[in-house]
Design a protein around this motif. Structure first.
Motif, mmCIF file in Angstrom:
data_model
loop_
_atom_site.group_PDB
_atom_site.id
_atom_site.type_symbol
_atom_site.label_atom_id
_atom_site.label_comp_id
_atom_site.label_asym_id
_atom_site.label_seq_id
_atom_site.Cartn_x
_atom_site.Cartn_y
_atom_site.Cartn_z
ATOM 1 N N THR A 1 37.807 39.402 46.113
ATOM 2 C CA THR A 1 39.042 40.062 45.675
ATOM 3 C C THR A 1 38.793 41.535 45.338
ATOM 4 O O THR A 1 37.643 41.985 45.258
ATOM 5 C CB THR A 1 39.595 39.340 44.430
ATOM 6 O OG1 THR A 1 38.654 39.473 43.350
ATOM 7 C CG2 THR A 1 39.825 37.862 44.707
ATOM 8 N N THR A 2 39.896 42.237 45.110
ATOM 9 C CA THR A 2 39.793 43.659 44.751
ATOM 10 C C THR A 2 39.429 43.854 43.284
ATOM 11 O O THR A 2 39.075 44.961 42.880
ATOM 12 C CB THR A 2 41.127 44.384 45.008
ATOM 13 O OG1 THR A 2 42.141 43.801 44.161
ATOM 14 C CG2 THR A 2 41.549 44.256 46.458
ATOM 15 N N GLY A 3 39.556 42.810 42.484
ATOM 16 C CA GLY A 3 39.285 42.908 41.048
ATOM 17 C C GLY A 3 39.359 41.540 40.425
ATOM 18 O O GLY A 3 39.255 40.509 41.123
ATOM 19 N N LEU A 4 39.573 41.497 39.109
ATOM 20 C CA LEU A 4 39.466 40.237 38.386
ATOM 21 C C LEU A 4 40.794 39.593 38.029
ATOM 22 O O LEU A 4 40.820 38.397 37.717
ATOM 23 C CB LEU A 4 38.667 40.455 37.086
ATOM 24 C CG LEU A 4 37.226 40.931 37.257
ATOM 25 C CD1 LEU A 4 36.592 41.173 35.896
ATOM 26 C CD2 LEU A 4 36.413 39.923 38.056
ATOM 27 N N GLU A 5 41.898 40.331 38.050
ATOM 28 C CA GLU A 5 43.146 39.803 37.518
ATOM 29 C C GLU A 5 44.303 39.897 38.514
ATOM 30 O O GLU A 5 44.797 40.986 38.802
ATOM 31 C CB GLU A 5 43.541 40.557 36.238
ATOM 32 C CG GLU A 5 42.619 40.306 35.059
ATOM 33 C CD GLU A 5 42.718 38.878 34.544
ATOM 34 O OE1 GLU A 5 43.740 38.212 34.828
ATOM 35 O OE2 GLU A 5 41.782 38.431 33.869
ATOM 36 N N PRO A 6 44.755 38.760 39.049
ATOM 37 C CA PRO A 6 45.933 38.817 39.932
ATOM 38 C C PRO A 6 47.172 39.302 39.192
ATOM 39 O O PRO A 6 48.069 39.892 39.809
ATOM 40 C CB PRO A 6 46.092 37.366 40.398
ATOM 41 C CG PRO A 6 45.347 36.541 39.399
ATOM 42 C CD PRO A 6 44.226 37.386 38.906
ATOM 43 N N GLN B 1 47.358 41.730 37.341
ATOM 44 C CA GLN B 1 47.336 43.191 37.363
ATOM 45 C C GLN B 1 47.462 43.739 38.781
ATOM 46 O O GLN B 1 47.190 44.917 39.022
ATOM 47 C CB GLN B 1 46.049 43.703 36.716
ATOM 48 C CG GLN B 1 45.933 43.347 35.238
ATOM 49 C CD GLN B 1 44.613 43.792 34.633
ATOM 50 O OE1 GLN B 1 43.812 44.466 35.280
ATOM 51 N NE2 GLN B 1 44.378 43.413 33.376
ATOM 52 N N GLY B 2 47.869 42.884 39.704
ATOM 53 C CA GLY B 2 48.107 43.328 41.078
ATOM 54 C C GLY B 2 46.894 43.271 41.980
ATOM 55 O O GLY B 2 46.959 43.746 43.119
ATOM 56 N N HIS B 3 45.772 42.699 41.511
ATOM 57 C CA HIS B 3 44.612 42.576 42.390
ATOM 58 C C HIS B 3 44.880 41.529 43.466
ATOM 59 O O HIS B 3 45.641 40.583 43.260
ATOM 60 C CB HIS B 3 43.364 42.245 41.576
ATOM 61 C CG HIS B 3 42.863 43.420 40.794
ATOM 62 N ND1 HIS B 3 42.313 44.524 41.405
ATOM 63 C CD2 HIS B 3 42.848 43.672 39.464
ATOM 64 C CE1 HIS B 3 41.968 45.408 40.476
ATOM 65 N NE2 HIS B 3 42.291 44.927 39.291
ATOM 66 N N ARG B 4 44.211 41.707 44.614
ATOM 67 C CA ARG B 4 44.527 40.920 45.808
ATOM 68 C C ARG B 4 43.274 40.290 46.391
ATOM 69 O O ARG B 4 42.151 40.733 46.149
ATOM 70 C CB ARG B 4 45.177 41.821 46.875
ATOM 71 C CG ARG B 4 46.406 42.598 46.416
ATOM 72 C CD ARG B 4 47.613 41.718 46.188
ATOM 73 N NE ARG B 4 48.001 40.988 47.398
ATOM 74 C CZ ARG B 4 48.847 41.467 48.313
ATOM 75 N NH1 ARG B 4 49.381 42.677 48.176
ATOM 76 N NH2 ARG B 4 49.190 40.726 49.359
#
Length: 241
Positions: A10-15, A17-20
């Motif tokens: 993923t792009t980060g840790l929290e979906p 927060q808009g991560h994909r």
């Protein structure tokens, strides 16, 4: 049972927060055997990738420039996962991201789409409390070769996780015995009847009887009377007279 060993990057840790999701991989296993069927797609996230996340999986936005958006692969992902039981390490993370992506394109959430979810991290914590239970540690614990894993990648992680899961659940196969119906046993659905062979009786030799009698004599002497074992013998002899 059809199971899918699944992993995402993923792009980060929290979906929230808009991560994909930028990579999805799944390996199909039926009755604890890998079938060779798999799903592996890279996805353009339409957003930046956090530097910390990129250091973990090594996937850059430049690499994803020509990759499809999730909407373009959603039907393939849905079809591959439908009705299967998912096996995921740290399942809440991946399921959270899958549900967020599914919601954007109108696909049912994992709880409705799939037959269930097994979290191998939770399993490992139960089996090895107080120990490190990330995928690298479990590979080392079960002596699984991870020399090809230099970065976190969804496909290689699925391959390793499949071996870890099989190692952790070895011995949990059904205890039911396979019966060969070609050897004259009942094939009409009725009860199976097995002939019990007579037990083999081995009588003591004269030397063994003499040694036993000597042991009883010693016990009689020790208790200054008739020992318990000799009393039992006498009682049985009396009842049969």
């Amino acid at each position: 049972m059809r199971q899918i060993i699944l992993d995402t990057e993923t792009t980060g840790l929290e979906p929230s927060q808009g991560h994909r999701i930028i990579e999805i991989a799944g390996l199909e296993m039926v009755n604890r055997k890998m079938t060779g069927r798999h799903l592996h797609v890279y996805i353009h996230p339409d957003r930046d990738i956090d530097p910390d996340a990129e250091r973990v999986h090594g996937i850059s936005l430049d690499f994803l420039a020509d990759k499809p958006r999730f909407a373009a692969v959603a039907s393939d992902v849905e079809a591959f996962l439908r009705d299967a039981e998912l096996i995921i390490h740290n399942a809440p993370f991946d399921v959270g991201f899958l549900n967020a992506e599914f919601q954007r394109v109108g696909v049912p959430p994992v709880a409705q789409l799939c037959a269930g979810v097994i979290d191998t991290l939770a399993m490992a914590r139960d089996q090895f409390p107080g120990k490190r239970n990330n995928l690298d540690a479990l590979c080392d614990r079960f002596d699984i070769d991870r020399s090809n894993r230099t970065l976190h990648g969804a496909l290689i992680d699925c391959e390793l996780l499949a071996e870890v899961y099989l190692s952790m659940t070895r011995g949990q196969e059904s205890l039911a015995m396979d019966i060969d119906l070609d050897d004259g046993t009942n094939q009409d659905g009725g009860a199976l009847h097995f002939e019990r062979k007579p037990l083999r009786v081995v009588l003591p030799s004269a030397e063994e009887l003499a040694a036993h009698e000597a042991s009883l004599d010693a016990l009689d002497k020790a208790v200054k009377g008739v020992c318990l074992w000799r009393r039992g013998t006498e009682s049985q002899a009396g009842s049969g007279a």
